[in-house]
Enzyme design. Structure first.
Site, mmCIF file in Angstrom:
data_model
loop_
_atom_site.group_PDB
_atom_site.id
_atom_site.type_symbol
_atom_site.label_atom_id
_atom_site.label_comp_id
_atom_site.label_asym_id
_atom_site.label_seq_id
_atom_site.Cartn_x
_atom_site.Cartn_y
_atom_site.Cartn_z
ATOM 1 N N THR A 23 34.791 33.143 11.955
ATOM 2 C CA THR A 23 33.461 33.641 12.296
ATOM 3 C C THR A 23 33.462 33.898 13.805
ATOM 4 O OG1 THR A 23 32.578 31.473 12.861
ATOM 5 C CG2 THR A 23 32.437 32.133 10.525
ATOM 6 N N PHE A 44 36.215 20.389 8.895
ATOM 7 C CA PHE A 44 35.443 20.654 10.116
ATOM 8 C C PHE A 44 34.600 21.916 9.964
ATOM 9 C CE2 PHE A 44 39.064 18.414 12.256
ATOM 10 C CZ PHE A 44 38.354 17.536 13.059
ATOM 11 N N THR A 84 27.556 14.813 11.537
ATOM 12 C CA THR A 84 27.007 14.757 12.897
ATOM 13 C C THR A 84 25.917 13.685 13.019
ATOM 14 O OG1 THR A 84 25.647 16.006 14.459
ATOM 15 C CG2 THR A 84 25.482 16.665 12.172
ATOM 16 N N ASP A 85 25.671 13.236 14.251
ATOM 17 C CA ASP A 85 24.570 12.272 14.472
ATOM 18 C C ASP A 85 23.206 12.905 14.203
ATOM 19 O OD1 ASP A 85 24.434 13.963 16.705
ATOM 20 O OD2 ASP A 85 24.397 12.353 18.187
ATOM 21 N N GLU A 86 23.157 14.257 14.217
ATOM 22 C CA GLU A 86 21.851 14.923 14.085
ATOM 23 C C GLU A 86 21.205 14.683 12.727
ATOM 24 O OE1 GLU A 86 21.324 18.802 15.629
ATOM 25 O OE2 GLU A 86 22.663 18.454 17.310
ATOM 26 N N TYR A 108 20.009 23.352 10.846
ATOM 27 C CA TYR A 108 21.412 22.909 10.969
ATOM 28 C C TYR A 108 21.565 21.484 10.450
ATOM 29 C CZ TYR A 108 25.434 20.678 13.236
ATOM 30 O OH TYR A 108 26.570 19.935 13.474
ATOM 31 N N LYS A 135 23.622 19.833 7.204
ATOM 32 C CA LYS A 135 24.669 18.820 7.328
ATOM 33 C C LYS A 135 24.294 17.561 6.521
ATOM 34 C CE LYS A 135 27.927 19.009 9.688
ATOM 35 N NZ LYS A 135 29.293 19.548 9.426
ATOM 36 N N VAL A 150 17.041 25.588 31.164
ATOM 37 C CA VAL A 150 16.880 24.222 30.634
ATOM 38 C C VAL A 150 15.636 24.201 29.747
ATOM 39 C CG1 VAL A 150 16.426 21.814 31.264
ATOM 40 C CG2 VAL A 150 18.042 23.186 32.607
ATOM 41 N N GLY A 173 11.201 22.082 17.296
ATOM 42 C CA GLY A 173 11.727 20.889 16.599
ATOM 43 C C GLY A 173 12.796 20.161 17.394
#
Ligand code: NAD
Ligand code: DAU
Length: 338
Positions: free
Chosen positions: A36, A81, A125-127, A151, A155, A207, A276
């Site tokens: 991709t 992965f 992932t920690d998310e 996302y 996951k 930022v 979010g």
């Protein structure tokens, strides 16, 4: 050992393959990647001369490709992965995330189950745990999943499939959940390479919100070591948290980066917040320390200097990625890419 690594042309996959080739020269690694926008075959092009490395251009959603790869290369273990990995892109369009991160992950589990694979590491992932306030304790493996972005929802969904495959079919799968990685070969849409690229071109650094969101940064090799330990010694059915023990707010990170680069803080510009936007991630990795002997080796200072040095000495890599010419090179081999 013959291992199938999916998504090996991406940021973490590339670093994982290099590290495993160094630590286990006898392993044969098959890299299945769809290429991709985030996949760059050039990263590992030199390895293509090594008889212990093979690249397969394919999609983890495609059952035929996955089954024939498992069979052809007599695969014994799988590390998945491959994913759509960028939160902002998932907000813009969740569909590819559902396809690759849910359907593709489930297809990998199903094909590996049918092929009788005895070790499967699913990289999460920690998310998936959602967000923390500043004074809450860090996520443990027992923290309920509460994803907030398309996302992380995709996951988390794959994590539930991994759990279901273990419980229903006794499929030997482990899940790894890691915090924010940084290091060489990271696509410049992610915070650190994006800010590096902009700062060195004297562009404004965007930022989000008030800049006080906190991430726990881990140098990519430390995450790869966690995945390696899980592959070698993980107990099927378990999830393992990995983190870098380096919580830093975004604004603090950007200021440190500017200082190292000798650029002025006036480049910083606060922009509209990500919808979010999770406030804080922090990982408790006591379980992985106890069960697998995991310990991050790099402090944030060391890892950040190493990373900046890599981007400074590999400006041709960044230039090819930014200009998209790495895709032209692929097009010669594969024709027009969608
Ligand atoms: P990345 O976006 O840099 O790379 C993803 C790779 O997967 C690319 O090479 C891409 O071509 C490939 N890919 C995408 N869809 C595919 C498909 N359908 N079939 C085959 N290949 C496909 O991602 P990354 O940052 O290296 O992340 C790798 C994994 O680690 C992901 O599962 C991600 O969720 C997880 N993770 C990332 C981080 C981080 O900070 N980057 C932290 C924790 C976990
Ligand atoms: O926590 C692990 C996750 O880390 C992985 O699962 C994801 O694949 C990976 O992309 C990363 O997600 P984040 O959303 O945390 O990473 P990102 O680099 O996009 O953003 C890091 C922080 O910086 C986040 O709080 C948003 C902020 N940010 C990001 C960008 C791109 C900015 O303030 N400005 C920006 O331009």
């Amino acid at each position: 050992m013959n291992i199938l690594v999916t998504g090996g042309c991406g940021f973490i996959g590339t670093n994982f393959i290099f590290l495993m080739k160094k630590r286990h020269p006898d392993w044969t690694i098959i890299n299945l990647d769809k290429l991709t926008y985030a996949g760059n075959r050039l990263n590992l092009i030199d390895l293509e001369k090594d008889p212990g490395y093979h690249f397969v251009h394919g999609d983890i959603c495609d059952q035929e490709t996955v089954l024939s790869t498992l069979e052809e290369f007599k695969i014994e273990a799988v590390v998945n992965f491959a994913a759509e990995s960028h939160v902002d892109r998932s907000i813009n369009d969740p569909s590819p995330f559902i396809s690759t991160n849910i359907r593709g992950a489930q297809n990998m589990m199903e094909c590996a189950r049918r092929a009788g694979i005895t070790r499967f590491v699913h990289v999460s992932t920690d998310e998936v745990y959602g967000t923390l306030s500043m004074d809450e304790p860090a996520f443990t493996e027992k923290t309920p999943l509460a994803p907030n972005s398309p996302y992380s929802a995709s996951k988390a969904s794959a994590d539930f499939f991994a759990r279901a495959y273990f419980e229903t079919y006794n499929f030997p799968i482990c899940i790894t959940r890691c915090s924010n990685n940084y290091g060489p070969y990271q696509f410049p849409e992610k915070l650190i390479p994006l800010m590096f690229t902009k700062a060195t071109s004297n562009e404004k650094l965007p930022v989000y919100g008030d800049g006080l969101n906190v991430r726990d940064w881990i140098y990519v090799d430390d995450h790869c070591t966690g995945v390696e330990l899980t592959l070698l010694n993980g107990t099927p059915g378990n999830a393992y948290n990995f983190g870098g023990a380096s919580e830093v707010s975004n604004i603090d990170l950007v200021r440190r980066l500017l200082k190292i680069l000798g650029r002025d803080e006036s480049l910083i510009t606060f922009v509209k917040d990500r919808p979010g936007h999770d406030r804080r991630y922090a990982m408790n990795f006591d379980f992985a320390a106890k069960e697998l002997g995991f310990k991050p080796e790099y402090s944030f200072e060391e890892g950040l200097s190493k990373t900046i040095e890599w981007y400074q000495t590999n400006d041709d890599w960044l230039e090819k990625v930014r200009s998209g010419t790495y895709l032209d090179f692929m097009d010669k081999w594969y024709g027009e890419r969608k």
